[in-house]
Design an enzyme around this catalytic site. Structure first.
Site, mmCIF file in Angstrom:
data_model
loop_
_atom_site.group_PDB
_atom_site.id
_atom_site.type_symbol
_atom_site.label_atom_id
_atom_site.label_comp_id
_atom_site.label_asym_id
_atom_site.label_seq_id
_atom_site.Cartn_x
_atom_site.Cartn_y
_atom_site.Cartn_z
ATOM 1 N N SER A 132 -21.149 7.350 -15.814
ATOM 2 C CA SER A 132 -21.241 8.177 -14.605
ATOM 3 C C SER A 132 -19.929 8.923 -14.398
ATOM 4 C CB SER A 132 -21.531 7.296 -13.378
ATOM 5 O OG SER A 132 -21.396 8.034 -12.176
ATOM 6 N N TYR B 148 -18.807 -0.526 -8.599
ATOM 7 C CA TYR B 148 -19.667 0.436 -9.304
ATOM 8 C C TYR B 148 -18.832 1.400 -10.134
ATOM 9 C CZ TYR B 148 -22.958 4.119 -10.333
ATOM 10 O OH TYR B 148 -23.726 5.059 -11.002
#
Length: 240
Positions: free
Chosen positions: A133, A146
């Protein structure tokens, strides 16, 4: 020869869309995720033969065992896509959400990435795709585990790619770096939101081209570059 692929995290989002994209291209697809009923629904809609396996990547040993079974049923796997992931908004910094994120996004990912490399080395080649990501490029006080876990994914793939260069097997390792994609983990209205189908299309193109790294959509490469150049206090303001 029929090409075979396993998509881990195939019950929704990018994984589901990519499973459909690959099946349309002629792959027989192994579908793995925690939600078996959803996998069966996905498999029923594919135009090629599909295989389903309930898999909880937060249990690495069990996940590796399920990959063994899938590979045996499919007579070997040419492509593995690791798309399973979780993300929790955790302003209170509670331990449970952080542990869950690390268990799935880091421990689970590493368990299946190493399985894939072992499998490809034994077969003489293959293609590993991991989904990281743009979040990997900055710290996030709202969801620290995350962003950190996605940085882990990218650096781990870098290491495996370096290993592949020295291997006698013909192995490709691709790092997919998405920006905002309209999935269950997307929160609220965000800019440059891509559909899972658009993301799957671009990922498939990267697989065909055997790319080392691809941003989805491509414009996020510029954002990633900008974020890396900005001082930390500027990116921190985005979460104030």
């Amino acid at each position: 020869m029929t090409r075979t692929a396993v998509v881990v995290g195939a019950s929704s989002g990018i994984g589901r869309a990519l499973a459909s994209e690959l099946a349309d291209a002629g792959y027989e697809v192994g579908l793995a995720a925690r939600r078996l009923s959803k996998l069966e629904s996905v498999g029923a809609d594919l135009p090629t033969k599909s295989y389903v396996a309930r898999m909880d990547v937060s249990d690495p040993d069990e996940a590796r065992d399920r990959m063994d079974r899938l590979a045996d049923a499919m007579d070997g796997v040419d492509l593995v896509v690791l798309s399973a992931g979780v993300g929790h908004e955790n302003r209170e910094l509670a331990w449970e959400p952080e542990r869950d994120t690390v268990d799935v996004n880091a421990r689970g990912f590493a368990a299946l990435a190493t399985w894939s490399m072992e499998h490809f080395e034994s077969r003489g080649g293959g293609h590993l795709v991991g989904i990281s990501s743009v979040a990997e490029f900055f710290g996030n006080p709202v969801a620290p585990a995350y962003n950190a876990s996605k940085a882990f994914v990218s650096r781990y793939l870098d290491g495996l790619r370096s290993r592949a260069v020295t291997s006698e097997a013909d192995i490709t390792v691709t790092d997919v770096i998405p920006g905002f994609v309209d999935t269950e983990m997307a929160i609220g209205e965000t800019f440059w939101m891509a559909s899972p189908e658009m993301a799957a299309e671009q990922i498939h193109a990267a697989i065909r081209a055997e790319r080392n790294r691809v941003y989805v959509t491509r414009r996020w490469r510029l954002v990633a570059l900008l974020v890396r150049l900005l001082p930390e206090f500027v990116t921190r303001r985005a979460f104030d």
